[in-house]
Design a protein around this motif. Sequence first.
Motif, mmCIF file in Angstrom:
data_model
loop_
_atom_site.group_PDB
_atom_site.id
_atom_site.type_symbol
_atom_site.label_atom_id
_atom_site.label_comp_id
_atom_site.label_asym_id
_atom_site.label_seq_id
_atom_site.Cartn_x
_atom_site.Cartn_y
_atom_site.Cartn_z
ATOM 1 N N HIS A 38 0.857 -1.186 0.000
ATOM 2 C CA HIS A 38 0.000 0.000 0.000
ATOM 3 C C HIS A 38 0.893 1.236 0.000
ATOM 4 O O HIS A 38 1.220 1.790 1.058
ATOM 5 N N LYS A 39 1.282 1.672 -1.165
ATOM 6 C CA LYS A 39 2.210 2.801 -1.276
ATOM 7 C C LYS A 39 1.621 4.073 -0.689
ATOM 8 O O LYS A 39 2.328 4.877 -0.077
ATOM 9 N N ASP A 40 0.322 4.280 -0.878
ATOM 10 C CA ASP A 40 -0.310 5.485 -0.348
ATOM 11 C C ASP A 40 -0.251 5.520 1.169
ATOM 12 O O ASP A 40 0.023 6.557 1.777
ATOM 13 N N GLN A 41 -0.481 4.375 1.796
ATOM 14 C CA GLN A 41 -0.427 4.304 3.254
ATOM 15 C C GLN A 41 0.993 4.541 3.756
ATOM 16 O O GLN A 41 1.202 5.257 4.746
ATOM 17 N N ALA A 42 1.973 3.955 3.075
ATOM 18 C CA ALA A 42 3.369 4.150 3.467
ATOM 19 C C ALA A 42 3.773 5.618 3.335
ATOM 20 O O ALA A 42 4.419 6.178 4.230
ATOM 21 N N LEU A 43 3.380 6.256 2.245
ATOM 22 C CA LEU A 43 3.721 7.666 2.045
ATOM 23 C C LEU A 43 3.049 8.551 3.098
ATOM 24 O O LEU A 43 3.650 9.516 3.584
ATOM 25 N N ALA A 44 1.804 8.220 3.444
ATOM 26 C CA ALA A 44 1.116 8.988 4.479
ATOM 27 C C ALA A 44 1.816 8.848 5.829
ATOM 28 O O ALA A 44 1.914 9.811 6.600
ATOM 29 N N GLU A 45 2.331 7.656 6.122
ATOM 30 C CA GLU A 45 3.077 7.445 7.359
ATOM 31 C C GLU A 45 4.383 8.236 7.357
ATOM 32 O O GLU A 45 4.786 8.813 8.371
ATOM 33 N N MET A 46 5.044 8.270 6.217
ATOM 34 C CA MET A 46 6.279 9.052 6.108
ATOM 35 C C MET A 46 5.996 10.529 6.339
ATOM 36 O O MET A 46 6.772 11.228 6.999
ATOM 37 N N CYS A 47 4.891 11.003 5.808
ATOM 38 C CA CYS A 47 4.494 12.395 6.020
ATOM 39 C C CYS A 47 4.193 12.652 7.492
ATOM 40 O O CYS A 47 4.598 13.672 8.054
ATOM 41 N N ARG A 48 3.530 11.713 8.133
ATOM 42 C CA ARG A 48 3.138 11.873 9.546
ATOM 43 C C ARG A 48 4.355 12.070 10.444
ATOM 44 O O ARG A 48 4.354 12.929 11.339
ATOM 45 N N VAL A 49 5.422 11.295 10.225
ATOM 46 C CA VAL A 49 6.568 11.334 11.144
ATOM 47 C C VAL A 49 7.518 12.493 10.839
ATOM 48 O O VAL A 49 8.427 12.762 11.622
ATOM 49 N N LEU A 50 7.306 13.179 9.719
ATOM 50 C CA LEU A 50 8.142 14.332 9.389
ATOM 51 C C LEU A 50 7.684 15.575 10.145
ATOM 52 O O LEU A 50 6.492 15.790 10.368
#
Length: 243
Positions: A141-153
């Motif tokens: 789930h690339k969208d979910q992974a990218l959203a998680e990366m955004c969250r921790v930034l």
Amino acid sequence: MTTTHFGFQSVDEHDKARRVRGVFDSVAPRYDLMNDLMSAGLHRAWKAYTVMVANLREGDRVLDIAGGTGDLARAFARKVGSTGCVVHTDINEAMLRTGRDRLINAGVVLPTAVCDAEHLPFPDNHFDLVSVAFGLRNMTHKDQALAEMCRVLKPRGRLLVLEFSKVAKPLSGAYDWYSFKVLPRLGQMVAGDAASYQYLAESIRMHPGQEELKSLMKQSGFGHVDYHNMTGGVVALHVGIKC
């Protein structure tokens, strides 16, 4: 059953992570050698450019996702210095162990964790930079992974995605021949595994192209996204800023 792609195959999405793990368990011992051979050493230039674009400062916090054998983590650690922190992660334990051992042998000791990018075990607004090199295309789930990366930034923090992309059309014929005829044979000769490098060639074709990935990153929470093609689009570095 919900399906996703594993190369050109359709598989149960719950089974993809296991299959990808099998690929990297198989190639981990020869991963760096194969990278040098199949890219003619160009992967080193791609990563060096990524480190330059990262523009890290002393004291920065960095999360390296799908960090594998630790090339980027080691380079980032030199930039952030003793007051900064680079967290070296990968979902594949064999790859992470290989990378950790290489880092220790080089005198670099970093926090290291087996970590699923779709469920990052880190707090919100924590890192100045997140990087993922040649790992996003393997995520279910690339969208979910990218959203998680955004969250921790942190706000104004940046995501760097270095990944194989859509090659320029004049090069596509030669690139396809190399990918499907030469690469699996090279994998068999050097790593004893043709199937994993057949999967590599197929997974590249299934990964979103430059503009598609740019749109996906924006949909996942990044306010500004740009990309830099390298080697005729064989790879692209996408840079997303959390606004």
